[in-house]
Design an enzyme around this catalytic site. Structure first.
Site, mmCIF file in Angstrom:
data_model
loop_
_atom_site.group_PDB
_atom_site.id
_atom_site.type_symbol
_atom_site.label_atom_id
_atom_site.label_comp_id
_atom_site.label_asym_id
_atom_site.label_seq_id
_atom_site.Cartn_x
_atom_site.Cartn_y
_atom_site.Cartn_z
ATOM 1 N N HIS A 12 32.511 42.092 45.181
ATOM 2 C CA HIS A 12 32.586 43.545 45.072
ATOM 3 C C HIS A 12 31.850 44.148 46.255
ATOM 4 O O HIS A 12 30.869 43.570 46.735
ATOM 5 C CB HIS A 12 31.948 44.021 43.756
ATOM 6 C CG HIS A 12 32.335 45.423 43.426
ATOM 7 N ND1 HIS A 12 31.646 46.499 43.918
ATOM 8 C CD2 HIS A 12 33.361 45.910 42.691
ATOM 9 C CE1 HIS A 12 32.241 47.601 43.480
ATOM 10 N NE2 HIS A 12 33.276 47.281 42.741
ATOM 11 N N ASP A 46 37.946 43.134 37.097
ATOM 12 C CA ASP A 46 39.351 42.748 37.053
ATOM 13 C C ASP A 46 39.573 41.327 36.571
ATOM 14 O O ASP A 46 40.669 40.975 36.138
ATOM 15 C CB ASP A 46 39.978 42.898 38.447
ATOM 16 C CG ASP A 46 40.303 44.340 38.733
ATOM 17 O OD1 ASP A 46 40.526 45.085 37.766
ATOM 18 O OD2 ASP A 46 40.333 44.718 39.913
HETATM 19 N N1 CMC Z 1 36.549 35.000 47.101
HETATM 20 C C1 CMC Z 1 36.039 34.272 48.111
HETATM 21 N N2 CMC Z 1 35.219 34.765 49.048
HETATM 22 C C2 CMC Z 1 34.903 36.069 48.965
HETATM 23 C C3 CMC Z 1 35.386 36.885 47.934
HETATM 24 C C4 CMC Z 1 36.239 36.289 46.979
HETATM 25 N N3 CMC Z 1 36.765 37.027 45.984
HETATM 26 N N4 CMC Z 1 34.898 38.132 48.101
HETATM 27 C C5 CMC Z 1 34.139 38.096 49.206
HETATM 28 N N5 CMC Z 1 34.152 36.846 49.727
HETATM 29 C C6 CMC Z 1 33.453 36.391 50.924
HETATM 30 C C7 CMC Z 1 34.243 36.799 52.150
HETATM 31 O O1 CMC Z 1 35.209 35.832 52.520
HETATM 32 C C8 CMC Z 1 33.134 36.918 53.176
HETATM 33 O O2 CMC Z 1 32.776 35.647 53.596
HETATM 34 P P1 CMC Z 1 32.383 35.376 55.125
HETATM 35 O O3 CMC Z 1 31.173 36.243 55.366
HETATM 36 O O4 CMC Z 1 32.108 33.910 55.164
HETATM 37 O O5 CMC Z 1 33.567 35.800 55.930
HETATM 38 C C9 CMC Z 1 31.978 37.484 52.362
HETATM 39 O O6 CMC Z 1 32.237 37.111 51.015
HETATM 40 C C10 CMC Z 1 31.874 38.990 52.439
HETATM 41 O O7 CMC Z 1 33.172 39.529 52.235
HETATM 42 P P2 CMC Z 1 33.518 41.060 52.507
HETATM 43 O O8 CMC Z 1 34.972 41.311 52.393
HETATM 44 O O9 CMC Z 1 32.835 41.511 53.761
HETATM 45 O O10 CMC Z 1 32.711 41.663 51.333
HETATM 46 P P3 CMC Z 1 32.989 42.942 50.602
HETATM 47 O O11 CMC Z 1 31.757 43.148 49.843
HETATM 48 O O12 CMC Z 1 33.426 44.023 51.507
HETATM 49 O O13 CMC Z 1 34.241 42.564 49.661
HETATM 50 C C11 CMC Z 1 35.977 42.837 48.112
HETATM 51 C C12 CMC Z 1 34.572 43.281 48.561
HETATM 52 C C13 CMC Z 1 36.254 43.416 46.737
HETATM 53 C C14 CMC Z 1 37.006 43.396 49.110
HETATM 54 C C15 CMC Z 1 36.059 41.303 48.090
HETATM 55 O O14 CMC Z 1 35.017 40.760 47.294
HETATM 56 C C16 CMC Z 1 37.388 40.766 47.621
HETATM 57 O O15 CMC Z 1 38.346 40.706 48.399
HETATM 58 N N6 CMC Z 1 37.492 40.368 46.295
HETATM 59 C C17 CMC Z 1 38.732 39.938 45.729
HETATM 60 C C18 CMC Z 1 39.537 41.146 45.281
HETATM 61 C C19 CMC Z 1 38.969 41.751 44.004
HETATM 62 O O16 CMC Z 1 38.666 41.058 43.049
HETATM 63 N N7 CMC Z 1 38.909 43.115 43.984
HETATM 64 C C20 CMC Z 1 38.497 43.842 42.809
HETATM 65 C C21 CMC Z 1 37.227 44.590 43.013
HETATM 66 S S1 CMC Z 1 36.625 45.224 41.452
HETATM 67 C C22 CMC Z 1 37.722 46.484 41.071
HETATM 68 C C23 CMC Z 1 37.377 47.731 41.764
HETATM 69 O O17 CMC Z 1 36.318 48.314 41.424
HETATM 70 O O18 CMC Z 1 38.152 48.128 42.661
#
Ligand code: CMC
Length: 379
Positions: free
Chosen positions: A262, A315
């Site tokens: 998240h 989710d």
């Molecule tokens: N699975 C594997 N690795 C992950 C995931 C995941 N679900 N989420 C983040 N990471 C890793 C990502 O690959 C990155 O690794 P590295 O630094 O080695 O490249 C690191 O964590 C940071 O990722 P980021 O995208 O910079 O982090 P963020 O905090 O901006 O990501 C997110 C937030 C929601 C876009 C992401 O966690 C994600 O894509 N999750 C899967 C989609 C999901 O479940 N979304 C629903 C969110 S809850 C509903 C809502 O409120 O909208």
């Protein structure tokens, strides 16, 4: 290249662009608060109508206020026949595309559509909140070759939504589970779609337009679309014993696991608890424990990620609840939308009550001083 000495805040992470009294996400400890109330108290002890009132009217209602608020929602559930016709014409589209088109079309039938006074936006926002479930359910019925089920004024918001979707009154436990699901999805700080709705509202565009912006943003798989992805994953995994190999292959390909991580939470998303419990009870009741077991195993094996702050989010469990209820996967985001629309309205009201046009800057990395060449001379 133009060089500008500015610090980029990509994705606006950690940027505070406005103040709010609507909701607070405390990512470090996994807390969510709506107007001072902890989400766990609201999910366990209040109804969707009470919580929507809390967000829109800024306080928990008295019984008399709740009765009046619920009555105003029930009175506005119908949609114009012309909008039903539009839904029929575009019935093969994704339900989120149909929903945003239908909400947009509602504006054409709304007297005072351009009224952006607090009272005008609140009145129209309550109406859109009431009409959203009708649109989602009508579309699903139409595309399934069945006539839409008219709203039932004797039923509360969540139960009426399920009745319109499935053509029969839900039992109390199911209605309460979806009521709770709608409560936990109602608002969530500066989430991408509410922020997008605020950007539109900040131009003093009308509430229908701002809600449509929110809905368009919600559709993305990194936001509202993750629950759909979680259930696809569970179906691909198929059996509990395949979980480890499935996750290893995902890690190998550096693919994200839907339902984890998240932008704000570094601890477990507090909304997940309610849906995990709902999923467990539903699986037991339906005698179909497989999906709960698969997802529990995924959650267990994702522990190393949790230690890095990539924890389970709302989710992850929402998808299995909807699946067990027989909701098709492409309706998962529209259910999220049914919940989030009053959250958008609360934030649109807040934005316009102390409006400032949202207009950030971007660092320009493109070329400068390019020499213009007439089209006939370009090679
Ligand atoms: N699975 C594997 N690795 C992950 C995931 C995941 N679900 N989420 C983040 N990471 C890793 C990502 O690959 C990155 O690794 P590295 O630094 O080695 O490249 C690191 O964590 C940071 O990722 P980021 O995208 O910079 O982090 P963020 O905090 O901006 O990501 C997110 C937030 C929601 C876009 C992401 O966690 C994600 O894509 N999750 C899967 C989609 C999901 O479940 N979304 C629903 C969110 S809850 C509903 C809502 O409120 O909208």
């Amino acid at each position: 290249m133009a060089e500008q000495e500015v610090e980029l805040k990509r994705g606006l992470r950690d940027v505070y662009f406005e103040s709010t009294e609507s909701s607070l996400v405390i990512g470090s400890v996994g807390r969510l608060i709506y107007r001072g109330y902890d989400i766990h108290d609201l999910a366990e002890r209040a109804t969707f109508e009470e919580v929507a009132h809390l967000l829109l009217e800024k306080h928990l209602p008295t019984q008399a206020e709740l009765d009046a608020f619920s009555a105003s929602l029930r009175q506005c559930r119908e949609i114009p026949p012309e909008v039903t016709e539009i839904i029929e014409r575009i019935k093969d589209g994704h339900p989120m595309d149909v929903l945003r088109t239908a909400v947009s079309a509602l504006a054409a039938f709304e007297p005072g559509v351009d009224d952006v006074s607090h009272e005008g936006t609140l009145r129209k926002g309550i109406k859109i909140t009431a009409q959203t479930p009708t649109i989602v359910a009508a579309h699903h019925r139409i595309r399934s070759g069945k006539p839409p089920v008219p709203p039932d004024p004797s039923l509360p918001h969540a139960a009426n939504f399920l009745a319109m979707l499935f053509g029969e009154r839900p039992d109390d436990e199911t209605a309460r589970l979806i009521d709770k699901d709608l409560i936990v999805h109602l608002d969530h700080g500066a989430n991408a779609s509410s922020f997008a709705a605020r950007v539109t509202a900040s131009t003093l565009a009308d509430v229908h337009g701002a809600v449509v912006t929110g809905l368009s943003t919600l559709k993305g798989p990194l936001h509202g679309g993750a629950a759909e992805g979680v259930m696809k994953m569970a179906l691909e995994i198929g059996e509990v014993e395949n979980v480890e190999a499935y996750l290893a292959a995902k890690r190998e390909r550096r693919e994200r696991i839907m339902g984890f991580g998240h932008a704000v939470y570094r601890a477990e998303d507090p909304r997940a608890r309610h849906l995990r419990e709902g999923s467990r009870r539903l699986a037991e009741k339906m005698g179909d424990p497989k999906w709960f077991q698969i997802l529990s195993e995924v959650e267990k094996r994702m522990q190393p990620y949790a230690e890095r702050g990539i924890c389970v989010n709302v989710d992850f469990w929402a998808g299995s609840v909807y699946y067990l209820l027989g909701v098709p996967e492409d309706l998962f985001i529209p259910i999220f939308a049914v919940a989030r629309v009053p959250g958008y309205v609360a934030q649109i009201l807040e934005q316009q009550d102390k409006n400032m046009l949202i207009r950030p800057q971007m660092r320009y990395d493109g070329p400068m001083d390019a020499e213009f060449v007439p089209i006939a001379e370009r090679g």
